[in-house]
Design a protein around this motif. Structure first.
Motif, PDB file in Angstrom:
ATOM      1  N   LEU A 157     -19.866  61.402  60.452  1.00  0.00           N
ATOM      2  CA  LEU A 157     -19.003  61.012  59.333  1.00  0.00           C
ATOM      3  C   LEU A 157     -19.824  60.415  58.189  1.00  0.00           C
ATOM      4  CD1 LEU A 157     -15.988  59.507  61.299  1.00  0.00           C
ATOM      5  CD2 LEU A 157     -15.929  61.528  59.805  1.00  0.00           C
ATOM      6  N   GLY A 158     -20.784  59.586  58.527  1.00  0.00           N
ATOM      7  CA  GLY A 158     -21.642  59.003  57.494  1.00  0.00           C
ATOM      8  C   GLY A 158     -22.487  60.051  56.786  1.00  0.00           C
ATOM      9  N   ALA A 159     -23.057  60.972  57.560  1.00  0.00           N
ATOM     10  CA  ALA A 159     -23.869  62.045  56.968  1.00  0.00           C
ATOM     11  C   ALA A 159     -23.021  62.932  56.070  1.00  0.00           C
ATOM     12  CB  ALA A 159     -24.527  62.875  58.075  1.00  0.00           C
ATOM     13  N   GLY A 160     -21.832  63.289  56.530  1.00  0.00           N
ATOM     14  CA  GLY A 160     -20.949  64.121  55.721  1.00  0.00           C
ATOM     15  C   GLY A 160     -20.489  63.416  54.459  1.00  0.00           C
ATOM     16  N   ALA A 161     -20.170  62.128  54.577  1.00  0.00           N
ATOM     17  CA  ALA A 161     -19.741  61.365  53.404  1.00  0.00           C
ATOM     18  C   ALA A 161     -20.866  61.278  52.376  1.00  0.00           C
ATOM     19  CB  ALA A 161     -19.282  59.968  53.821  1.00  0.00           C
ATOM     20  N   PHE A 162     -22.088  61.014  52.832  1.00  0.00           N
ATOM     21  CA  PHE A 162     -23.213  60.971  51.897  1.00  0.00           C
ATOM     22  C   PHE A 162     -23.383  62.318  51.204  1.00  0.00           C
ATOM     23  CE2 PHE A 162     -27.491  62.145  50.807  1.00  0.00           C
ATOM     24  CZ  PHE A 162     -27.860  61.117  49.958  1.00  0.00           C
ATOM     25  N   GLN A 163     -23.354  63.384  51.980  1.00  0.00           N
ATOM     26  CA  GLN A 163     -23.600  64.709  51.420  1.00  0.00           C
ATOM     27  C   GLN A 163     -22.488  65.108  50.452  1.00  0.00           C
ATOM     28  OE1 GLN A 163     -25.309  67.326  54.194  1.00  0.00           O
ATOM     29  NE2 GLN A 163     -24.820  69.166  53.038  1.00  0.00           N
ATOM     30  N   LEU A 164     -21.245  64.774  50.770  1.00  0.00           N
ATOM     31  CA  LEU A 164     -20.138  65.079  49.862  1.00  0.00           C
ATOM     32  C   LEU A 164     -20.273  64.280  48.568  1.00  0.00           C
ATOM     33  CD1 LEU A 164     -17.530  66.686  49.512  1.00  0.00           C
ATOM     34  CD2 LEU A 164     -16.304  64.739  50.500  1.00  0.00           C
ATOM     35  N   TRP A 165     -20.586  62.996  48.681  1.00  0.00           N
ATOM     36  CA  TRP A 165     -20.806  62.159  47.493  1.00  0.00           C
ATOM     37  C   TRP A 165     -21.947  62.728  46.645  1.00  0.00           C
ATOM     38  CZ3 TRP A 165     -18.755  58.005  44.983  1.00  0.00           C
ATOM     39  CH2 TRP A 165     -19.572  57.378  44.034  1.00  0.00           C
ATOM     40  N   ASP A 166     -23.042  63.054  47.289  1.00  0.00           N
ATOM     41  CA  ASP A 166     -24.198  63.592  46.576  1.00  0.00           C
ATOM     42  C   ASP A 166     -23.841  64.900  45.872  1.00  0.00           C
ATOM     43  OD1 ASP A 166     -27.000  63.572  45.848  1.00  0.00           O
ATOM     44  OD2 ASP A 166     -27.323  65.115  47.366  1.00  0.00           O
ATOM     45  N   ILE A 177     -21.853  71.416  49.720  1.00  0.00           N
ATOM     46  CA  ILE A 177     -20.535  70.801  49.918  1.00  0.00           C
ATOM     47  C   ILE A 177     -19.888  71.330  51.191  1.00  0.00           C
ATOM     48  CG2 ILE A 177     -18.221  70.575  48.916  1.00  0.00           C
ATOM     49  CD1 ILE A 177     -19.686  70.436  46.147  1.00  0.00           C
ATOM     50  N   ALA A 178     -20.068  72.610  51.505  1.00  0.00           N
ATOM     51  CA  ALA A 178     -19.540  73.152  52.764  1.00  0.00           C
ATOM     52  C   ALA A 178     -20.198  72.463  53.960  1.00  0.00           C
ATOM     53  CB  ALA A 178     -19.761  74.657  52.830  1.00  0.00           C
ATOM     54  N   GLY A 179     -21.498  72.199  53.862  1.00  0.00           N
ATOM     55  CA  GLY A 179     -22.189  71.463  54.918  1.00  0.00           C
ATOM     56  C   GLY A 179     -21.597  70.075  55.104  1.00  0.00           C
ATOM     57  N   ALA A 180     -21.249  69.432  53.991  1.00  0.00           N
ATOM     58  CA  ALA A 180     -20.623  68.112  54.061  1.00  0.00           C
ATOM     59  C   ALA A 180     -19.275  68.186  54.766  1.00  0.00           C
ATOM     60  CB  ALA A 180     -20.439  67.543  52.656  1.00  0.00           C
ATOM     61  N   VAL A 181     -18.492  69.204  54.442  1.00  0.00           N
ATOM     62  CA  VAL A 181     -17.183  69.364  55.065  1.00  0.00           C
ATOM     63  C   VAL A 181     -17.322  69.614  56.564  1.00  0.00           C
ATOM     64  CG1 VAL A 181     -15.128  70.850  55.133  1.00  0.00           C
ATOM     65  CG2 VAL A 181     -16.056  70.106  52.937  1.00  0.00           C
ATOM     66  N   VAL A 182     -18.306  70.405  56.962  1.00  0.00           N
ATOM     67  CA  VAL A 182     -18.542  70.676  58.387  1.00  0.00           C
ATOM     68  C   VAL A 182     -18.923  69.378  59.114  1.00  0.00           C
ATOM     69  CG1 VAL A 182     -20.093  71.842  60.017  1.00  0.00           C
ATOM     70  CG2 VAL A 182     -19.107  73.120  58.109  1.00  0.00           C
ATOM     71  N   LEU A 183     -19.824  68.600  58.513  1.00  0.00           N
ATOM     72  CA  LEU A 183     -20.218  67.328  59.130  1.00  0.00           C
ATOM     73  C   LEU A 183     -19.024  66.388  59.258  1.00  0.00           C
ATOM     74  CD1 LEU A 183     -23.602  66.739  57.274  1.00  0.00           C
ATOM     75  CD2 LEU A 183     -23.323  67.111  59.735  1.00  0.00           C
TER      76      LEU A 183
END
Length: 128
Positions: free
Chosen positions: A69-78, A105-111
């Motif tokens: 969740l933290g990794a995905g949130a960072f990646q989505l924010w970035d 962004i798709a990677g963020a959604v998957v995470l």
């Protein structure tokens, strides 16, 4: 995730710096600040992990859910805020960024989805 981004895309591939709207020196300084922030987050996370283990409340599934969740949130924010809204940097320069943005962004959604599924599974189990 910030550390992975900084190591892979900033240092190894040289695709961008955290802040690309200034001189090369400013980009390097911004990368250093990002690295310091991500290292601080890792140290804080390890301290939290140690505390959970000390109190004997550590649950691996819940821990991995939080990591994802933290990794995905960072990646989505970035991807959304840093790349598109603030435009401090793009994933890669010299090419059409659309594919990179979609993949980022798709990677963020998957995470985020994987983390949410794991967290739901962890909540159904009683804490030891």
């Amino acid at each position: 995730m910030g550390a992975v981004d900084e190591i892979v895309f900033h240092q190894l591939l040289h695709w961008h710096h955290f802040y690309d709207r200034a001189s090369g020196a400013a980009g390097l300084v911004s990368d250093g600040l990002l690295h310091a922030a991500t290292l601080s987050a890792v140290v804080a996370g390890l301290a939290l992990l140690a505390d959970l283990r000390r109190r004997r409340t550590f649950t691996p599934t819940r821990w991995w859910a939080a990591v994802l969740l933290g990794a995905g949130a960072f990646q989505l924010w970035d991807g959304v805020v840093d790349h598109k809204l603030l435009r401090v940097h793009q994933v890669r320069y010299g090419v059409d960024p659309t594919g990179y943005d979609v993949a980022w962004i798709a990677g963020a959604v998957v995470l985020l989805a994987a983390g949410a599924l794991l967290m739901a599974r962890a909540r159904r189990r009683p804490v030891r």
